[in-house]
Each structure stands twice: as C-alpha cells, then as structure tokens.
Motif scaffolding. Structure first.
Motif, PDB file in Angstrom:
ATOM      1  N   GLY A  83       0.789  -1.220   0.000  1.00 32.64           N
ATOM      2  CA  GLY A  83       0.000   0.000   0.000  1.00 32.64           C
ATOM      3  C   GLY A  83       0.818   1.266   0.000  1.00 32.64           C
ATOM      4  O   GLY A  83       2.050   1.249  -0.032  1.00 32.64           O
ATOM      5  N   ASP A 142       0.965   4.744   5.367  1.00 30.82           N
ATOM      6  CA  ASP A 142       0.118   4.118   6.389  1.00 30.82           C
ATOM      7  C   ASP A 142      -0.962   5.069   6.888  1.00 30.82           C
ATOM      8  O   ASP A 142      -2.079   4.648   7.207  1.00 30.82           O
ATOM      9  CB  ASP A 142       1.003   3.654   7.554  1.00 30.82           C
ATOM     10  N   ASN A 148      -5.487   4.963   1.495  1.00 24.85           N
ATOM     11  CA  ASN A 148      -4.752   3.717   1.685  1.00 24.85           C
ATOM     12  C   ASN A 148      -5.403   2.856   2.764  1.00 24.85           C
ATOM     13  O   ASN A 148      -5.549   1.640   2.600  1.00 24.85           O
ATOM     14  CB  ASN A 148      -3.307   4.022   2.056  1.00 24.85           C
ATOM     15  N   GLN A 149      -5.791   3.479   3.872  1.00 23.77           N
ATOM     16  CA  GLN A 149      -6.441   2.735   4.947  1.00 23.77           C
ATOM     17  C   GLN A 149      -7.752   2.115   4.478  1.00 23.77           C
ATOM     18  O   GLN A 149      -8.079   0.978   4.830  1.00 23.77           O
ATOM     19  CB  GLN A 149      -6.694   3.655   6.143  1.00 23.77           C
ATOM     20  N   LEU A 163      -6.951  -0.904   2.324  1.00 20.63           N
ATOM     21  CA  LEU A 163      -6.470  -1.985   3.192  1.00 20.63           C
ATOM     22  C   LEU A 163      -7.625  -2.643   3.931  1.00 20.63           C
ATOM     23  O   LEU A 163      -7.713  -3.878   4.000  1.00 20.63           O
ATOM     24  CB  LEU A 163      -5.447  -1.427   4.183  1.00 20.63           C
ATOM     25  N   HIS A 191       3.595  -0.971   3.836  1.00 21.13           N
ATOM     26  CA  HIS A 191       3.214   0.382   3.428  1.00 21.13           C
ATOM     27  C   HIS A 191       4.433   1.133   2.897  1.00 21.13           C
ATOM     28  O   HIS A 191       5.574   0.850   3.265  1.00 21.13           O
ATOM     29  CB  HIS A 191       2.619   1.156   4.603  1.00 21.13           C
ATOM     30  N   HIS A 245       8.399   1.665  -4.597  1.00 26.65           N
ATOM     31  CA  HIS A 245       7.848   0.876  -3.493  1.00 26.65           C
ATOM     32  C   HIS A 245       7.439  -0.514  -3.974  1.00 26.65           C
ATOM     33  O   HIS A 245       7.554  -1.493  -3.234  1.00 26.65           O
ATOM     34  CB  HIS A 245       6.652   1.594  -2.880  1.00 26.65           C
ATOM     35  N   GLY A 288      -1.490  -0.983  -3.947  1.00 29.18           N
ATOM     36  CA  GLY A 288      -2.328   0.156  -3.593  1.00 29.18           C
ATOM     37  C   GLY A 288      -2.567   1.135  -4.718  1.00 29.18           C
ATOM     38  O   GLY A 288      -3.499   1.932  -4.656  1.00 29.18           O
TER      39      GLY A 288
END
Length: 343
Positions: A193, A196, A201-202, A205, A226, A233, A254
């Motif tokens: 993702g 954080d 993103n949350q 998730l 994350h 990434h 993500g």
C-alpha cells in the motif's frame, strides 16, 4: 445606525462602531488575518453578513468568465493528468478558465499562503481545487476564512468538516480486488500500500481485510507493507515479500505505479505474472492498460472526479446548498491479463 455609504456599500468604520472594535480589527477579519480572537472574529463576521458586505472577489465582475485555481503536487503522473483532463473538459463546457499551479509535496513550498489566498480573492477567483498533499488544514482554513470555495480531490487525510472532498469508493474497491483473487483460489495475498496514515490507503487496506475475513482467510500482518505510491515501493515491496518464509501467490498493489514496480522486479527475477504470481493494481490508469502483461486494476473514475470537483466549486461559488461535503464515485474492477489461479 447606517452601515453603508451613500452608494449602498457598508463601511468598515460603521462595522467597527457596531461591534465595538477598532476599524483595523475589522480590516484584519476581512483579510483573514490570524491575530484576531475567535469571539471577535465571529462577532465581526456576523455584522458583515448582516450589512451585506462582500469582499472584492465576491464583487467581481460578472461580465467575464469564472476563474478557478487548481493546485497539484505534480502533473507528471497518469493519475494527475487524467484528473486534470476531467477538470478541463468541464471547464470548456461551463465557460470557465483554469489557472494551474504545481506546489510540490512539501508544505514549505507554500510561502505566505494567507497573502496568496487574499490575492485570489482580490483577483476574483471563483474557487480552488486542491489535488495536493501540501495543503494542511491550516492552509485550507486560509481559503475558507475568506469564503473562497475549496474542493479537495482524493485527500490523503480527512479534510476539515466544512471542506468538500471528492474521491472514490476506496473500501469497496479494495474489497473487490481481494475478492477477485480469492475467487481465483489465492489464499496468501499480500498488500503493498501507500502511506500508512493516508485515508485512501487505509480504506483500501480495510476493504482487502474485510474480503479475507468474509472468506475465513486469516489476515497476516507480515503480508502488508506500506510505502509511497511510487514504482520504487513496488520494487522494494516485492523484494521484501520474497524474503518471507512463505511467499505470497498474489499481490494487491495500492495503486498502478506500485504494481508496475512489482512487474519490473518480477521480470528481473524471472517470476512470471500471472503464472507464478497474480497482481492487481488500483487507479485504472493507462499504466494498467499499457503494462506487459496488461494489469488487472480497480479503476477509479478519475476523469469524472475532476469534473465533479469543478462542478462542486462552481455550485458553491453560486451560493447553492450542497447535499453533502463528501462526494464518492464508484470504482470498478477491470480484469485483464495479470491474474490467474495459483500454480
């Protein structure tokens, strides 16, 4: 007591006499200065409203087109260019002019925002669309204090309650991505993702976690990593996952940029997608269509989000009542070539 001049314009001196404060204090409130107590500010604003005071921007000429400022972190991404295309399309339909600025991701790039906001008001801007993480709550408040309509697109963090935001159904999109992989038979599904703390993103998730739990699949924190919504990434994330004792058979990324990073690193290591590893992205940009293999992705309606943001700013500028301060447009899972049953 009259609050207006002979031509019908309220005077700051009259407002000052009515509220029992000095004329410079009234001027500070009008200009959105910080060095006024909340109680005094509220009293002066109430008197200004009663007197029908309008700032220079609110008194702008109606003979020319409306002008809306749009602020991006950067326009060097498929996400930004697609959102911008939606804004520009609606601007052409509505006869609106767009002023584009690039802030960079750091708040330090914004110097003397209060003066910048006041200049927008003085120049008669109809509003501001924010597509950048550089604007904090304090920055947004500088616009709101001057009654300049603001709309934030897909904010990393929840904006203040009185600021309108436009986004996509991130939670249901995250759930759809995970459900697709579960339907194919995958059980060890990793999530790579974004930041954080980012709200979007949350939500993605939690949608992924909800899908796992609904199928009785244990959530494994070690399979969640994350980072930034960047290609780098994806490369680093896949490297870390391959060091796990049990490697995942599928990855939900993500965003599409992270997924492209996974594809690059998988190709370098001789890992076949989807034969050895299934992969789902998020955003549905041209990155997903042009990757090899073509990427299964949860498509955000980025073009429509841009259109909705500009439409909402213009509605606020006209004084229309909004039904909600949060506009969410539906995501859609687009299945392409990067997902298959586990080997």
């Amino acid at each position: 007591m009259t609050l207006t001049t002979p031509d019908g314009k309220p005077t700051l001196a009259a407002i000052a006499r009515l509220t029992g404060v000095s004329t410079p204090t009234v001027s500070k409130v009008v200009n959105g200065r910080e060095d006024v107590s909340a109680e005094t500010r509220a009293k002066v604003l109430a008197a200004l409203e009663e007197a029908g005071y309008r700032s220079p921007g609110q008194r702008r000429s109606t003979t020319g087109p409306d002008v809306v400022d749009v602020a991006f972190d950067s326009v060097n991404s498929n996400y930004a260019s697609t959102v911008l295309s939606g804004i520009l399309d609606y601007a052409a339909e509505a006869g609106v002019e767009i002023v584009l600025s690039v802030t960079g991701p750091a708040p330090d790039a914004l110097l003397d925002l209060g003066r910048k906001a006041q200049r927008m008001v003085d120049e008669g801007r109809a509003g501001v669309i924010v597509v950048t993480s550089a604007f904090s709550d304090a920055h947004l408040a500088a616009f709101r204090r001057r009654q300049l309509p603001v709309v934030v697109i897909d904010p990393l963090n929840p904006p203040p309650a009185d600021v309108v935001s436009v986004g996509a159904t991130n939670w249901s999109g995250g759930r759809a991505a995970a459900e697709h992989l579960l339907d194919l038979g995958h059980r060890r599904i990793a999530y790579l993702g974004g930041p954080d703390s980012a709200e979007c993103n949350q939500a993605r998730l939690h949608g992924y976690m909800s899908a796992l739990m609904s199928r009785g699949v244990e959530f494994t924190p070690e399979l969640v990593i994350h980072g930034k919504f960047r290609v780098e990434h994806g490369i680093a994330g896949l490297t870390a996952l391959l060091d796990r004792p049990e490697r995942p058979t599928a990855i939900f990324a993500g965003n599409d940029a992270i997924a492209v990073g996974v594809l690059r690193e998988a190709r370098r290591r001789g890992i076949r997608v989807p034969e050895d590893l299934s992969l789902v992205g998020f955003d549905g940009t041209v990155l997903a269509e042009d990757s090899v293999p073509a990427l299964t992705s949860v498509a955000q309606p980025l073009h429509d989000m841009g259109r909705a943001a500009l439409r909402t700013v213009l509605r606020q500028a006209r004084g229309e009542q909004l039904d909600s301060h949060r506009v969410e447009l539906a995501t859609q899972l687009v299945v392409r070539e990067s997902t298959a049953p586990p080997a």
